[in-house]
Design a protein around this motif. Sequence first.
Motif, PDB file in Angstrom:
ATOM      1  N   PRO A 119     -14.058   1.550  -1.627  1.00 14.42           N
ATOM      2  CA  PRO A 119     -13.443   0.957  -0.430  1.00 14.42           C
ATOM      3  C   PRO A 119     -12.522  -0.225  -0.720  1.00 14.42           C
ATOM      4  CG  PRO A 119     -15.752   0.352  -0.582  1.00 14.42           C
ATOM      5  CD  PRO A 119     -15.502   1.362  -1.652  1.00 14.42           C
ATOM      6  N   GLU A 120     -12.657  -0.819  -1.893  1.00 15.66           N
ATOM      7  CA  GLU A 120     -11.759  -1.922  -2.254  1.00 15.66           C
ATOM      8  C   GLU A 120     -10.387  -1.398  -2.678  1.00 15.66           C
ATOM      9  OE1 GLU A 120     -13.362  -0.232  -5.877  1.00 15.66           O
ATOM     10  OE2 GLU A 120     -14.354  -0.836  -4.034  1.00 15.66           O
ATOM     11  N   SER A 131       0.834  -1.203   0.000  1.00 15.61           N
ATOM     12  CA  SER A 131       0.000   0.000   0.000  1.00 15.61           C
ATOM     13  C   SER A 131       0.867   1.251   0.000  1.00 15.61           C
ATOM     14  CB  SER A 131      -0.975   0.008   1.174  1.00 15.61           C
ATOM     15  OG  SER A 131      -0.312   0.220   2.390  1.00 15.61           O
ATOM     16  N   HIS A 166      -8.177   3.206   1.627  1.00 15.84           N
ATOM     17  CA  HIS A 166      -8.455   2.930   3.032  1.00 15.84           C
ATOM     18  C   HIS A 166      -7.824   4.005   3.916  1.00 15.84           C
ATOM     19  CE1 HIS A 166      -4.808   0.672   1.923  1.00 15.84           C
ATOM     20  NE2 HIS A 166      -4.427   0.733   3.166  1.00 15.84           N
ATOM     21  N   MET A 167      -8.282   4.017   5.153  1.00 21.50           N
ATOM     22  CA  MET A 167      -7.841   5.019   6.117  1.00 21.50           C
ATOM     23  C   MET A 167      -6.352   4.844   6.417  1.00 21.50           C
ATOM     24  SD  MET A 167     -10.229   7.101   7.095  1.00 21.50           S
ATOM     25  CE  MET A 167      -9.729   7.696   8.710  1.00 21.50           C
ATOM     26  N   TRP A 197      -4.333   0.580  -1.993  1.00 22.37           N
ATOM     27  CA  TRP A 197      -3.696  -0.713  -2.261  1.00 22.37           C
ATOM     28  C   TRP A 197      -3.026  -0.619  -3.632  1.00 22.37           C
ATOM     29  CZ3 TRP A 197      -3.227  -3.257   1.926  1.00 22.37           C
ATOM     30  CH2 TRP A 197      -4.232  -3.267   2.894  1.00 22.37           C
ATOM     31  N   ILE A 214     -12.886   7.149   0.189  1.00 18.28           N
ATOM     32  CA  ILE A 214     -12.898   5.769   0.686  1.00 18.28           C
ATOM     33  C   ILE A 214     -14.265   5.132   0.481  1.00 18.28           C
ATOM     34  CG2 ILE A 214     -12.677   4.339   2.764  1.00 18.28           C
ATOM     35  CD1 ILE A 214     -10.511   6.413   3.686  1.00 18.28           C
TER      36      ILE A 214
END
Length: 112
Positions: free
Chosen positions: A62-63, A44, A66-67, A81, A58
């Motif tokens: 969401p895939e 990431s 991320h936070m 990612w 996000i």
Amino acid sequence: MITADDVRRVAMALPRTEEKIVRDRVTFRVGRIVYIGISPDETSMGFAFPKEERAALIAAEPEKFHMPRPSDERYNWVRVWLGAIDETEMRELVEDAWRMVVPKRLHSFLGR
């Protein structure tokens, strides 16, 4: 999949960028301000991003996004990612993050 070397190639082409290792993480910065950080396992990438827009980004994907780590939530920062993005998107994320930390007069370097 995007690799740390792919990110490095884009980031190091940007004016005033320096690469530093901080706590086993590759970071790219302008002066003291970090705008890109790669996780130690290189899965990431954290990047400078307006905190007030983070939740919407996000929620929309969401895939992919991320936070940040809890210790980084207070910063203008979000993570992605690397396996979920392509070269074009990685370049946009890196360049936009760089723009957040450099003087506006350097924005024209990218020509957009």
